[in-house]
Scaffold this motif. Structure first.
Motif, short mmCIF file in Angstrom:
data_model
loop_
_atom_site.label_atom_id
_atom_site.label_comp_id
_atom_site.label_asym_id
_atom_site.label_seq_id
_atom_site.Cartn_x
_atom_site.Cartn_y
_atom_site.Cartn_z
N SER A 154 -6.96 2.87 63.36
CA SER A 154 -5.79 2.00 63.30
C SER A 154 -6.06 1.22 63.47
CB SER A 154 -5.19 2.44 65.22
OG SER A 154 -4.33 1.95 65.34
N PHE A 199 -13.33 13.88 67.42
CA PHE A 199 -12.86 13.64 66.56
C PHE A 199 -13.13 11.96 66.71
CE2 PHE A 199 -9.65 17.44 65.49
CZ PHE A 199 -9.82 18.00 66.69
N LEU A 206 -2.68 6.62 65.11
CA LEU A 206 -3.84 7.06 65.17
C LEU A 206 -4.01 7.97 64.30
CD1 LEU A 206 -5.51 7.27 68.57
CD2 LEU A 206 -6.19 5.63 66.95
N PHE A 226 -6.30 10.89 62.57
CA PHE A 226 -7.55 11.44 62.95
C PHE A 226 -8.00 11.87 62.04
CE2 PHE A 226 -7.24 11.50 67.96
CZ PHE A 226 -6.19 11.36 67.78
N GLY A 227 -9.82 12.00 62.16
CA GLY A 227 -10.31 12.81 61.38
C GLY A 227 -9.53 14.71 61.35
N GLN A 228 -11.23 15.31 60.41
CA GLN A 228 -11.03 16.97 60.32
C GLN A 228 -10.99 17.63 61.99
OE1 GLN A 228 -11.70 14.91 58.46
NE2 GLN A 228 -10.71 15.28 56.75
N GLY A 229 -12.10 16.90 62.66
CA GLY A 229 -12.82 17.13 63.89
C GLY A 229 -14.27 17.52 63.96
#
Lengths: 113, 113
Positions: free
Chosen positions: A93, A89, A101, A103-106
């Motif tokens: 921030s 991920f 934070l 997060f992206g989608q992974g």
């Protein structure tokens, strides 16, 4: 608010080859960009991070690059090994530490022996 | 370091009951704690941010009356899922921050039957 897009969602590479995961962010106020590795059912583990005053950072086989003008950053893993298989991920921030934070989608990375 | 513990690691409860999850910072005082929810094969979605001694700030779409957050001390935050339903089944992860420190808890797997 901040929005982080991550690509690809899955990535399969041969052992020994390199892997690259890319992220873009929307909020120009973001200044801290960590990358996390998460194994199934476990907590995310910080593998590398970069701040906006730096364009590139490297730690052994892992490197991160940041283009603040274009608002994108990338994770590079060289000489991949089977133990690199996990979900990665990216996140953004405003500052490191006590700020939220996003997060992206992974990316599910699979290293094929 | 930034060691964070979470308890319980997993819990099964019946629909309609409430469940409390604890998050503790073990080697630092956390001015801010974050609660994330992660559905299978998805990213970590921020639910709320809490600062010690003040009310939590909830992200859009998160029901504050359903997910009660208490951050009564610099080392402990709790998340209570009230009147849990099967759709609340998920992996809940806390994160604690102070200055430039940030740590993630190991997560709590909640299953509502």
């Amino acid at each position: 608010g901040e929005n982080v897009e991550q690509h690809p969602s899955t990535l399969s590479v041969q052992e020994g080859d390199s892997a690259v995961i890319k992220c873009t962010y929307s909020d120009s106020a973001s200044n801290y960009f960590p990358w996390y590795k998460q194994e199934l059912g476990k907590r995310p583990q910080l593998i590398i991070d970069i701040r906006s005053n730096v364009g590139e950072k490297k730690d052994q086989r892992i490197a991160v690059t940041l283009n603040k003008t274009a608002k994108h950053f990338s994770l590079h893993i060289t000489e991949t090994q089977p133990e690199d298989s996990a979900v990665y991920f990216c996140a953004a921030s405003m500052v490191q530490g006590a700020q939220k934070l996003v997060f992206g989608q992974g990316t599910r990375l699979t290293i094929n022996p | 370091g930034a060691v964070v513990s979470q308890h319980p690691s997993w819990v099964i409860c019946k629909s309609g009951t409430s469940v409390k999850i604890e998050c503790r910072s073990l080697d630092f005082q956390a001015t801010t704690m974050f609660w994330y929810r992660q559905f299978p094969k998805q990213s970590l979605m921020l639910m709320a941010t809490s600062n010690e001694g003040s009310k939590a700030t909830y992200e859009q779409g998160v029901e504050k009356d359903k997910f009660l957050i208490n951050h009564a001390s610099l080392t402990l935050s709790t998340l209570t899922v009230t009147s849990a339903h099967p759709e609340d089944s998920s992996f809940y992860i806390c994160s604690a921050g102070q200055g430039t420190k940030r740590g993630f808890g190991p997560g709590t797997r909640l299953t509502v039957t």
